[in-house]
Design an enzyme around this catalytic site. Sequence first.
Site, short mmCIF file in Angstrom:
data_model
loop_
_atom_site.label_atom_id
_atom_site.label_comp_id
_atom_site.label_asym_id
_atom_site.label_seq_id
_atom_site.Cartn_x
_atom_site.Cartn_y
_atom_site.Cartn_z
N GLY A 126 0.78 -1.24 0.00
CA GLY A 126 0.00 0.00 0.00
C GLY A 126 0.80 1.28 0.00
O GLY A 126 0.34 2.30 -0.49
N GLU A 164 3.95 3.91 6.45
CA GLU A 164 2.69 3.16 6.27
C GLU A 164 1.73 3.97 5.41
O GLU A 164 1.73 5.20 5.46
CB GLU A 164 2.04 2.93 7.64
CG GLU A 164 2.43 1.64 8.32
CD GLU A 164 1.75 0.40 7.72
OE1 GLU A 164 1.19 0.48 6.61
OE2 GLU A 164 1.79 -0.64 8.39
N ASP A 165 0.89 3.28 4.66
CA ASP A 165 -0.15 3.97 3.89
C ASP A 165 -1.30 4.41 4.79
O ASP A 165 -1.78 5.52 4.72
CB ASP A 165 -0.67 3.06 2.76
CG ASP A 165 -1.06 1.67 3.24
OD1 ASP A 165 -0.76 1.30 4.41
OD2 ASP A 165 -1.70 0.92 2.46
N ASP A 185 -5.22 1.67 10.69
CA ASP A 185 -6.64 1.48 10.99
C ASP A 185 -6.74 1.03 12.46
O ASP A 185 -6.64 1.84 13.36
CB ASP A 185 -7.17 0.44 9.98
CG ASP A 185 -8.68 0.26 9.99
OD1 ASP A 185 -9.28 0.44 11.05
OD2 ASP A 185 -9.26 -0.07 8.95
N LYS A 187 -6.90 6.35 10.87
CA LYS A 187 -8.31 6.27 11.28
C LYS A 187 -8.34 6.28 12.82
O LYS A 187 -8.35 5.23 13.46
CB LYS A 187 -8.96 5.00 10.76
CG LYS A 187 -9.11 4.96 9.24
CD LYS A 187 -9.87 3.70 8.83
CE LYS A 187 -9.90 3.51 7.34
NZ LYS A 187 -10.42 2.19 6.94
N PHE A 232 -13.95 3.12 4.56
CA PHE A 232 -13.02 2.41 3.68
C PHE A 232 -12.60 3.33 2.53
O PHE A 232 -13.45 3.93 1.86
CB PHE A 232 -13.66 1.13 3.12
CG PHE A 232 -12.65 0.27 2.44
CD1 PHE A 232 -11.84 -0.58 3.17
CD2 PHE A 232 -12.47 0.34 1.06
CE1 PHE A 232 -10.86 -1.35 2.55
CE2 PHE A 232 -11.50 -0.44 0.43
CZ PHE A 232 -10.70 -1.29 1.18
N ARG A 244 -5.21 0.77 -6.81
CA ARG A 244 -3.96 1.34 -6.29
C ARG A 244 -3.41 2.43 -7.21
O ARG A 244 -2.66 3.30 -6.77
CB ARG A 244 -2.88 0.25 -6.16
CG ARG A 244 -3.18 -0.81 -5.13
CD ARG A 244 -1.94 -1.67 -4.90
NE ARG A 244 -2.23 -2.93 -4.24
CZ ARG A 244 -2.31 -3.09 -2.92
NH1 ARG A 244 -2.16 -2.07 -2.11
NH2 ARG A 244 -2.56 -4.29 -2.41
P1 IMP Z 1 -4.78 -2.31 10.63
O1 IMP Z 1 -3.89 -3.47 10.92
O2 IMP Z 1 -6.21 -2.54 11.05
O3 IMP Z 1 -4.25 -0.99 11.20
O4 IMP Z 1 -4.87 -2.14 9.07
C1 IMP Z 1 -3.75 -1.78 8.33
C2 IMP Z 1 -3.79 -2.33 6.91
O5 IMP Z 1 -5.11 -2.64 6.48
C3 IMP Z 1 -3.28 -1.26 5.97
O6 IMP Z 1 -1.87 -1.35 5.80
C4 IMP Z 1 -4.06 -1.55 4.70
O7 IMP Z 1 -3.40 -2.52 3.95
C5 IMP Z 1 -5.37 -2.12 5.20
N1 IMP Z 1 -6.43 -1.09 5.30
C6 IMP Z 1 -6.98 -0.59 6.42
N2 IMP Z 1 -7.95 0.31 6.13
C7 IMP Z 1 -7.99 0.39 4.78
C8 IMP Z 1 -8.80 1.16 3.85
O8 IMP Z 1 -9.66 1.98 4.22
N3 IMP Z 1 -8.56 0.95 2.53
C9 IMP Z 1 -7.62 0.08 2.08
N4 IMP Z 1 -6.85 -0.66 2.90
C10 IMP Z 1 -7.03 -0.50 4.25
#
Ligand code: IMP
Length: 178
Positions: A47, A102-103, A106, A134, A155, A168
């Site tokens: 990402g 990081e992109d 969440d 987020k 999302f 992407r």
């Molecule tokens: P986390 O582990 O819940 O913090 O999620 C992190 C990963 O989930 C990111 O590196 C993304 O690959 C994916 N992700 C989380 N939210 C989104 C979104 O809104 N769109 C696309 N990918 C997401």
Amino acid sequence: MNEITLHNKTFEIFISDQEIKKILDDIASKINTSEIKNPLFIAVLNGSFLFAADLMRKITIPNSEISFIKLASYEGTESTGKVNELIGLNQDVKGRNLIIIEDIVDTGNTLEKIVELFNEEGVQSLKIATLLYKEEAYTKNIVIDFIGKNIPNKFVVGYGLDYDEIGRNLPNIYKLKN
Ligand code: IMP
């Protein structure tokens, strides 16, 4: 293009490429003034590939390096449960000042695993830079040092972020329409 369809879901424009440019300037200037010595940037694929590329062009800290990793999770033995592994790290990070790119953060689960794995490698310091955050969804205590933009718990797709592997390539960031 104010609306797009990906895998039969409709997304609406959320952050334009112009706004992304401003976010990049802002986050790069914060990193540049942080005085982190000889930083090793670690971009988390897939990402972050566009964000990392655009960000690095704006980094002016001398002797900055960049490397790319993926986080892989697989089922270990019954006693160990899920096992996480950093793939692609071909550099000794012991004693280095890392900046993780990081992109999006969440829940923070991914970030927590990455931080744990790097701490086992004996790094000198570890900072986190993320394009999107987020806040409402975040469940961890790890401090995120450089945040591009705080976004609601929706999302999003585009500028490196995917919806089931597509989207992407979009220059703008879109959010799911409901
Ligand atoms: P986390 O582990 O819940 O913090 O999620 C992190 C990963 O989930 C990111 O590196 C993304 O690959 C994916 N992700 C989380 N939210 C989104 C979104 O809104 N769109 C696309 N990918 C997401």
